[in-house]
Design an enzyme around this catalytic site. Structure first.
Site, PDB file in Angstrom:
ATOM      1  NE  ARG A  35      -4.336  -1.556   1.808  1.00  0.00           N
ATOM      2  CZ  ARG A  35      -5.299  -1.846   2.661  1.00  0.00           C
ATOM      3  NH1 ARG A  35      -5.155  -1.537   3.936  1.00  0.00           N
ATOM      4  NH2 ARG A  35      -6.407  -2.425   2.263  1.00  0.00           N
ATOM      5  CE  LYS A 202     -19.087 -13.221  10.642  1.00  0.00           C
ATOM      6  NZ  LYS A 202     -19.428 -12.258  11.674  1.00  0.00           N
ATOM      7  N   GLY A 355      -7.548  -7.158   0.947  1.00  0.00           N
ATOM      8  CA  GLY A 355      -6.267  -7.362   1.619  1.00  0.00           C
ATOM      9  C   GLY A 355      -5.908  -8.823   1.790  1.00  0.00           C
ATOM     10  N   GLY A 378     -12.953  -3.736   0.876  1.00  0.00           N
ATOM     11  CA  GLY A 378     -14.288  -3.201   1.173  1.00  0.00           C
ATOM     12  C   GLY A 378     -14.754  -2.245   0.101  1.00  0.00           C
TER      13      GLY A 378
END
Length: 397
Positions: A35, A202, A355, A378
């Site tokens: 990053r 999830k 990530g 996200g």
């Protein structure tokens, strides 16, 4: 949305919102600086134009108002200096908008860089507080958002701060525009067959993305912990595997929708199962029909790996978000590693988002083979969902 090249920045004070939320080991050493590297083009562009540069980023989730060393960005300043290969040091502020930061910012010479401390040390950051945003804005004449990984959050340094810059004084950095353009192009006009590989633990976090992908892709491959919610919805015994019981109906609806729209939907056919979540326990390769009641699935099995590889064979575009198992433990990492190898070996355009997924690709040694590795899991999911990202919205206005 303007980019850095569209506005006049020569000799000005430039505030760059970066995403330096990088993993560290227990000794505070940075273990993956991808990053930081991703932000270098934007920073170098500003150095070459003799700007006075103020960098800001969050790091993990410290308790606001409590300055703890383990959440400090000091190691980032050191790594940044090494990567930029510049004579001058990267100055490090001891606070975010306090006296030290103001004093150091006022002494910057053209081409100098100041990194502010972790934005989340201040409660105003996550509250999207106007007063805090205004204090940040006072550091600069130009605002640049290059933090794609954080632009799905409505935080002060991403959203509220943009009120204090007119349309000719705010823009996206090179990393941000590259990410947005890449995802937009792939989602709007993919070369087919287009395959989405979705994993992770999830279903809840990826429900909307899955529903939206259904209208865009030709095949969906499901792995990781989320697969067990789909398998249970299908009527299989999944033992103690991770399941979101409140989403069984939703999972079933997604399977039915795929069928209706002619999207091929792949689920694991076997798993690596164990009686407990541990590195040192007994493991078995079992067909999904044979998972014992008190065991849990922790990775996809070899038959599933072969099935998924076959499904990828004719792909021209592959988007991958989420590992296939508990890849952090060696015993349950084979499925994720094999998926990385198989995707890397295709001739498709390959986009890796998130990530954890980027970490898998790095560990598998396939980073060079992927077309594009996104810095934001996200944020990329939100783009796939078709949601408005606060960071982009703020730059468009």
């Amino acid at each position: 949305m303007k980019t850095l090249k569209d506005i006049e920045i020569d000799g000005k004070r430039v505030f760059i919102r970066c995403d330096f939320n990088v993993p560290k080991d227990e000794f505070g050493n940075i273990t993956d600086d991808r990053r930081i590297r991703a932000a270098l083009n934007t920073i170098r562009y500003c150095i070459d134009r003799e700007c006075k540069i103020i960098l800001a980023s969050h790091y993990e989730r410290p308790e606001p108002g409590k300055y703890e060393d383990k959440y400090s960005l000091k190691p980032v300043a050191k790594r940044l200096h090494t990567l930029l290969k510049i004579k001058n040091e990267v100055f490090m502020a001891n606070d975010v908008v306090g006296e030290d930061a103001k004093e150091k910012a006022s002494k910057l010479q053209p081409g100098d860089i100041l990194l502010l401390e972790n934005l989340r040390y201040e409660a105003g950051e996550t509250n999207n507080d106007d007063t805090f945003a205004e204090k940040l804005a006072e550091f600069a004449d130009i605002y640049v958002n290059d933090a794609f990984g954080a632009c799905h959050r409505k935080h002060a340094s991403i959203y509220a701060i943009t009120k204090y810059f007119d349309k000719d004084s705010k823009c996206a950095g090179f990393l941000m525009s590259k990410e947005v353009n890449f995802f937009s192009k792939v989602l709007e006009n993919p070369v087919r067959p287009f395959v989405a590989v979705v994993g992770g633990s999830k279903v809840s976090g990826k429900l909307q993305a899955l529903t939206n992908l259904m209208n865009k892709v030709d095949k969906i491959i499901i792995g990781g912990g989320m697969a067990f919610t789909f398998l249970k919805a299908h009527g299989h015994e999944v033992g103690n595997s991770l399941v979101e019981d409140d989403l069984l109906e939703e999972a079933n609806n997604i399977i039915l929708k795929a069928k209706k729209q002619g999207v091929k939907f792949y689920l694991p056919v076997d798993v690596v199962a164990a009686p407990e979540f541990s590195e040192n326990t007994t493991v078995k390769f079992l067909p999904i029909q044979e998972i014992p009641k008190d065991w849990m699935g922790l990775d996809i099995g070899p038959a599933t790996t072969r099935l998924f590889r076959e499904a990828l064979n004719d792909a021209q575009t592959i988007m991958w978000n989420g590992p296939m198992g508990v890849y952090e433990m060696d015993r349950y990492s084979k499925g994720s590693m094999a998926m990385s190898n198989n995707i890397a070996q295709t001739h498709a355009t390959t986009i890796v988002g998130g990530g954890d997924t980027a970490d898998v690709v790095q560990r598998a040694g396939d980073a060079e083979e992927m077309t594009f590795i996104s810095t934001g899991g996200g944020a990329s999911l939100k783009l796939i969902e078709g949601a408005k990202l606060p960071g982009l919205e703020a730059l468009e206005n």
